[in-house]
Design an enzyme around this catalytic site. Sequence first.
Site, short mmCIF file in Angstrom:
data_model
loop_
_atom_site.label_atom_id
_atom_site.label_comp_id
_atom_site.label_asym_id
_atom_site.label_seq_id
_atom_site.Cartn_x
_atom_site.Cartn_y
_atom_site.Cartn_z
N LYS A 93 36.68 17.84 49.21
CA LYS A 93 35.37 18.10 48.63
C LYS A 93 34.49 18.73 49.69
O LYS A 93 34.25 18.16 50.75
CB LYS A 93 34.73 16.81 48.12
CG LYS A 93 33.34 17.07 47.51
CD LYS A 93 32.57 15.78 47.34
CE LYS A 93 31.11 16.11 47.04
NZ LYS A 93 30.24 14.92 47.06
N GLY A 154 21.71 10.30 45.97
CA GLY A 154 21.20 8.96 46.21
C GLY A 154 19.89 8.63 45.52
O GLY A 154 19.35 7.54 45.69
N ALA A 180 26.10 13.63 42.10
CA ALA A 180 24.82 13.21 42.69
C ALA A 180 23.74 13.05 41.63
O ALA A 180 23.64 13.83 40.68
CB ALA A 180 24.33 14.19 43.75
N GLY A 181 22.97 11.98 41.79
CA GLY A 181 21.80 11.75 40.96
C GLY A 181 21.96 10.71 39.88
O GLY A 181 20.98 10.25 39.31
N ASN A 202 28.31 7.46 43.94
CA ASN A 202 28.50 6.47 44.98
C ASN A 202 27.36 5.44 44.95
O ASN A 202 27.54 4.28 44.63
CB ASN A 202 28.59 7.14 46.35
CG ASN A 202 28.90 6.17 47.47
OD1 ASN A 202 28.90 6.55 48.63
ND2 ASN A 202 29.18 4.92 47.20
N THR A 203 26.14 5.91 45.25
CA THR A 203 25.01 5.00 45.37
C THR A 203 24.75 4.20 44.10
O THR A 203 24.38 3.02 44.16
CB THR A 203 23.74 5.79 45.75
OG1 THR A 203 24.02 6.63 46.86
CG2 THR A 203 22.60 4.85 46.12
#
Length: 250
Positions: A93, A154, A180-181, A202-203
């Site tokens: 990635k 994040g 993301a987001g 992830n977050t």
Amino acid sequence: MAGKDYMSRLIIGTGKYKNFDETAAAVEASGAEIVTVAVRRVNLTNPGEPRLVDFVDPKKITFLPNTAGCFTADDAVRTLRLAREAGGWNLVKLEVLGDQKTLYPNMPETLAAAEVLLKEGFEVMVYCSDDPIQAKRLADMGCCAIMPLGAPIGSGLGLQNPVQIRLVIEAVNVPVLVDAGVGTASDAAIAMELGCDGVLMNTAIAEARDPIRMARAMKLAVEAGRLAYHAGRMPKKRYADPSSPLAGLI
């Protein structure tokens, strides 16, 4: 993707968890078959310290080395060369960030890095802006997956511009994964309902009050969103439409 079939459309990261035990439990609960690994931050090779590979089996789960923390094409290329040297990973990635505040992708540097990596035989999944023109350029170059951000990394804000994501999906002929987001399960479902091929997060899991339950919720949300996409939603209407026919009422 990159010549291999995956059953799960959810990819999760391995950072921000309390420990590797929690990481492994979240991976299992999510059903993910691919996990991202920040090569510059996660111990993969030093046996003197806890290693991710001792908790998540790379023979069962595909490790996806990423270039988190890289702000230039040269740094990103160097990082992935080291990853291939250390673990033999070819599916990677790519993310080249613009600045510390927004963590938005630096598209000129991303394009430059992608060109080098593709020439060197890497299979490149690429984090990018939600610009369909840039996305098409990356796909035409040979990237195996396009990964537009839904919102800043994040942030947990959810998809801020679904119209742009839909345009990216229409512009390319390779898998599109929102990266993301995402903040909660409904965000993941929305991404899938738009027609995305998958979601990376992830977050949203690691910083949930109960990461293991959230991992399970994300698994179900991705499955439900994909099913809804194929089912085809009802058309939106300006006025009410009774569920029961009005004809024949007493």
